[in-house]
Motif scaffolding. Sequence first.
Motif, PDB file in Angstrom:
ATOM      1  N   VAL A   1       0.857  -1.187   0.000  1.00 29.46           N
ATOM      2  CA  VAL A   1       0.000   0.000   0.000  1.00 29.46           C
ATOM      3  C   VAL A   1       0.892   1.235   0.000  1.00 29.46           C
ATOM      4  O   VAL A   1       1.920   1.277   0.665  1.00 29.46           O
ATOM      5  N   TRP A   2       0.498   2.243  -0.804  1.00 27.09           N
ATOM      6  CA  TRP A   2       1.150   3.553  -0.755  1.00 27.09           C
ATOM      7  C   TRP A   2       0.163   4.533  -0.166  1.00 27.09           C
ATOM      8  O   TRP A   2      -1.044   4.496  -0.467  1.00 27.09           O
ATOM      9  N   MET A   3       0.653   5.447   0.674  1.00 25.83           N
ATOM     10  CA  MET A   3      -0.165   6.533   1.210  1.00 25.83           C
ATOM     11  C   MET A   3       0.680   7.797   1.281  1.00 25.83           C
ATOM     12  O   MET A   3       1.904   7.728   1.422  1.00 25.83           O
TER      13      MET A   3
ATOM     14  N   ARG B   1      22.193 -13.979   2.491  1.00 28.97           N
ATOM     15  CA  ARG B   1      23.251 -13.815   3.483  1.00 28.97           C
ATOM     16  C   ARG B   1      22.609 -13.453   4.810  1.00 28.97           C
ATOM     17  O   ARG B   1      21.702 -12.613   4.853  1.00 28.97           O
ATOM     18  N   PRO B   2      23.032 -14.037   5.923  1.00 28.22           N
ATOM     19  CA  PRO B   2      22.479 -13.657   7.223  1.00 28.22           C
ATOM     20  C   PRO B   2      22.622 -12.150   7.451  1.00 28.22           C
ATOM     21  O   PRO B   2      23.670 -11.566   7.200  1.00 28.22           O
ATOM     22  N   GLY B   3      21.539 -11.516   7.881  1.00 28.61           N
ATOM     23  CA  GLY B   3      21.565 -10.086   8.174  1.00 28.61           C
ATOM     24  C   GLY B   3      21.415  -9.174   6.979  1.00 28.61           C
ATOM     25  O   GLY B   3      21.396  -7.950   7.139  1.00 28.61           O
ATOM     26  N   ALA B   4      21.293  -9.738   5.762  1.00 26.60           N
ATOM     27  CA  ALA B   4      21.197  -8.911   4.559  1.00 26.60           C
ATOM     28  C   ALA B   4      19.775  -8.388   4.364  1.00 26.60           C
ATOM     29  O   ALA B   4      18.797  -8.972   4.841  1.00 26.60           O
ATOM     30  N   ARG B   5      19.672  -7.278   3.623  1.00 25.52           N
ATOM     31  CA  ARG B   5      18.380  -6.725   3.240  1.00 25.52           C
ATOM     32  C   ARG B   5      18.020  -7.232   1.849  1.00 25.52           C
ATOM     33  O   ARG B   5      18.834  -7.135   0.925  1.00 25.52           O
ATOM     34  N   PRO B   6      16.799  -7.747   1.662  1.00 23.78           N
ATOM     35  CA  PRO B   6      16.419  -8.284   0.349  1.00 23.78           C
ATOM     36  C   PRO B   6      16.035  -7.191  -0.631  1.00 23.78           C
ATOM     37  O   PRO B   6      15.680  -6.077  -0.248  1.00 23.78           O
ATOM     38  N   LEU B   7      16.084  -7.515  -1.910  1.00 25.43           N
ATOM     39  CA  LEU B   7      15.601  -6.620  -2.958  1.00 25.43           C
ATOM     40  C   LEU B   7      14.129  -6.302  -2.714  1.00 25.43           C
ATOM     41  O   LEU B   7      13.329  -7.186  -2.437  1.00 25.43           O
ATOM     42  N   HIS B   8      13.774  -5.019  -2.834  1.00 21.14           N
ATOM     43  CA  HIS B   8      12.398  -4.575  -2.621  1.00 21.14           C
ATOM     44  C   HIS B   8      11.853  -3.904  -3.866  1.00 21.14           C
ATOM     45  O   HIS B   8      12.526  -3.091  -4.485  1.00 21.14           O
ATOM     46  N   THR B   9      10.595  -4.240  -4.196  1.00 19.09           N
ATOM     47  CA  THR B   9       9.917  -3.489  -5.244  1.00 19.09           C
ATOM     48  C   THR B   9       9.389  -2.157  -4.709  1.00 19.09           C
ATOM     49  O   THR B   9       9.056  -1.259  -5.477  1.00 19.09           O
ATOM     50  N   LEU B  10       9.316  -2.017  -3.393  1.00 24.27           N
ATOM     51  CA  LEU B  10       8.740  -0.823  -2.773  1.00 24.27           C
ATOM     52  C   LEU B  10       9.579   0.415  -3.058  1.00 24.27           C
ATOM     53  O   LEU B  10      10.799   0.379  -2.965  1.00 24.27           O
ATOM     54  N   ASN B  11       8.906   1.537  -3.377  1.00 27.66           N
ATOM     55  CA  ASN B  11       9.654   2.788  -3.564  1.00 27.66           C
ATOM     56  C   ASN B  11       8.713   3.985  -3.575  1.00 27.66           C
ATOM     57  O   ASN B  11       8.211   4.387  -4.608  1.00 27.66           O
ATOM     58  N   PRO B  12       8.478   4.599  -2.415  1.00 26.35           N
ATOM     59  CA  PRO B  12       7.687   5.824  -2.376  1.00 26.35           C
ATOM     60  C   PRO B  12       8.446   6.970  -3.024  1.00 26.35           C
ATOM     61  O   PRO B  12       9.666   7.051  -2.933  1.00 26.35           O
TER      62      PRO B  12
ATOM     63  N   TYR C   1       3.938  10.883  -4.147  1.00 25.54           N
ATOM     64  CA  TYR C   1       3.153   9.991  -4.999  1.00 25.54           C
ATOM     65  C   TYR C   1       3.716   8.579  -4.947  1.00 25.54           C
ATOM     66  O   TYR C   1       4.860   8.350  -4.543  1.00 25.54           O
ATOM     67  N   GLY C   2       2.897   7.616  -5.378  1.00 25.06           N
ATOM     68  CA  GLY C   2       3.336   6.227  -5.372  1.00 25.06           C
ATOM     69  C   GLY C   2       2.185   5.303  -5.686  1.00 25.06           C
ATOM     70  O   GLY C   2       1.068   5.721  -5.997  1.00 25.06           O
TER      71      GLY C   2
ATOM     72  N   GLY D   1      -1.715   6.889  -6.040  1.00 26.69           N
ATOM     73  CA  GLY D   1      -2.230   8.018  -5.275  1.00 26.69           C
ATOM     74  C   GLY D   1      -1.216   9.140  -5.280  1.00 26.69           C
ATOM     75  O   GLY D   1      -0.029   8.927  -5.584  1.00 26.69           O
ATOM     76  N   ALA D   2      -1.682  10.338  -4.938  1.00 29.85           N
ATOM     77  CA  ALA D   2      -0.773  11.483  -4.893  1.00 29.85           C
ATOM     78  C   ALA D   2      -1.361  12.582  -4.028  1.00 29.85           C
ATOM     79  O   ALA D   2      -2.581  12.711  -3.901  1.00 29.85           O
ATOM     80  N   VAL D   3      -0.462  13.355  -3.443  1.00 30.11           N
ATOM     81  CA  VAL D   3      -0.812  14.562  -2.698  1.00 30.11           C
ATOM     82  C   VAL D   3       0.080  15.674  -3.221  1.00 30.11           C
ATOM     83  O   VAL D   3       1.299  15.494  -3.335  1.00 30.11           O
ATOM     84  N   VAL D   4      -0.516  16.809  -3.554  1.00 32.64           N
ATOM     85  CA  VAL D   4       0.240  17.945  -4.084  1.00 32.64           C
ATOM     86  C   VAL D   4       0.040  19.150  -3.173  1.00 32.64           C
ATOM     87  O   VAL D   4      -1.089  19.466  -2.790  1.00 32.64           O
ATOM     88  N   ALA D   5       1.149  19.785  -2.810  1.00 35.68           N
ATOM     89  CA  ALA D   5       1.107  21.053  -2.079  1.00 35.68           C
ATOM     90  C   ALA D   5       1.385  22.162  -3.077  1.00 35.68           C
ATOM     91  O   ALA D   5       2.439  22.186  -3.727  1.00 35.68           O
ATOM     92  N   LEU D   6       0.432  23.072  -3.222  1.00 36.94           N
ATOM     93  CA  LEU D   6       0.533  24.168  -4.173  1.00 36.94           C
ATOM     94  C   LEU D   6       1.056  25.425  -3.489  1.00 36.94           C
ATOM     95  O   LEU D   6       1.122  25.500  -2.257  1.00 36.94           O
ATOM     96  N   ASN D   7       1.415  26.391  -4.266  1.00 36.16           N
ATOM     97  CA  ASN D   7       1.833  27.677  -3.695  1.00 36.16           C
ATOM     98  C   ASN D   7       0.667  28.333  -2.960  1.00 36.16           C
ATOM     99  O   ASN D   7      -0.488  28.188  -3.341  1.00 36.16           O
TER     100      ASN D   7
END
Length: 526
Positions: A337-339, A390-401, A414-415, A497-503
């Motif tokens: 989920v992206w928020m 490998r013990p203690g390693a971080r796996p490849l993630h598709t996640l990317n906000p 966005y994401g 989804g997306a959130v935009v902050a305008l001027n």
Amino acid sequence: MTEVAFSAPHREAANIGLKVLEDGGNAVDAMIAGAAAISVLYPHMNSLAGDGFWLIHEPGHAPRAIDACGTAAERASIDYYREQGLEAIPPRGAPSTLTMAGTLSGWQRARELIGETRHLKPLKELLAPAATLAREGVRVTESLAAASRKVSTELQAEAEYQWLFTRKGAPLKVGDTLRNPELGDFLDRLARQGLKSFYRGEIAGELAAALEAAGSPLRLSDFENYHAKLVRPLSVTTRFGECYNLPAPTQGLASLIILALYDRLYRDDWSEAQKIHTLVEATKQAFLIRDREITDPRYMRQLGQRWLANQTLNELAGRVGDTASPWPRVAEQGDTVWMGCVDRRGTMVSFIQSLYWEFGSGVVIPGTGLVWNNRGLSFRLDPDHHNALRPGARPLHTLNPALALFNDGRRMAYGTMGGEGQPQTQAALLTRYWYDGLPLDEAINRGRWLLGRTWGETDDALKLEADLADWVGDELARMGHRTRTVPSHSEMMGHAGAVVALNGGLVNAASDPRSDGAGLVGRSAR
């Protein structure tokens, strides 16, 4: 009165997050309230026993990122699995519960970060709405019902899953009420004992014992040694501004490469098909690098920011031609989920929380209602592979906000969910909003495409939603793309989804009609 906004793939989670913002809460606290709620509302896509990633931007400061990716257990080695006669990590059950759950440590790190300058609401107040939802029950949506049908065969052996997430072995149906009172009680315990208790203390001991009894390689020491990390986000400069994403082990690098190549090649006179063709071909170049290079940062040949150097990007852009280049390649799947949100002071959060596959490992920790992740499937039992276990390693993630800071002062968080589709949907959303000038909701709603396999798909064709196929399908085919039409607003295209902050303090928010979500705007009087 100041405008605030929250976007989530389930309307109730968006409502809960927005209420925190309207009550004067900061963006991090609002996100935690929403994240707790979405773990109850969308249990097939995320869990408190999953992973998370944050991008946080406060006006006038550089964006900051948090990596709450769970690490592999110290006992989880290639030999550990080979000695059990396994050639690959099993996708479900206790052997797939080999990585720590990082998301709650990420919540804690985000609270510490924002708490340096902002008032924090009591944790009990933030978790209470989710606890109430868990006890009173949530309505099963088509997204949840579809996931329940999909896993009904492969999770038959998981007794706790069967008890909680089926109806006497039958998949959940749309309109059913799903209750998880044990998760409600667990949220109350977290509120009393603090988020750190998940990793150190009574709760940690109980979780570790339950996992060991089930047959997981995770132990109490893995809980005690885990900490989410504050990391420097990747960034790339385009004609419209600066784009940010998470570094390895996420595929944030791929998302930024796609945008950078498109920006180098873009022409105002392109047809819609030419725009999509260029994005698809940029995606191929980005995925080739991702699949060859991205792993735990400690084992990468060079860090991601170097791949975003001008010379490298110019070389990659030169490989994008007027016709489709050869494909396919093996695709990654994943559910998440992206928020996103922005508070009254303009602090903006782009956030992702995940289990990996639908319902993760399928292992539900007795007495907690927690579904453990199976993110460790990203590892390979080949010592020569760049994602070798490998013990203690971080796996490849598709996640990317993702986050964009526009030259005209606008900012966008966005994401999307969608595994392999995440970089592609991000590119569709941002390019339609900026280069095409579409309103935010239309940039998300308009027909999308997907290169490769995701969400269990076995077809490597370029999939086009029906409304988009009617518009550009023939032209893309003439360019050499092998296309297949899927229904319009298909869930396989992600929940963007997306959130935009305008001027001037105005904000905007939108959520995908392919989800059950909402992009909500409110006002904070504080």
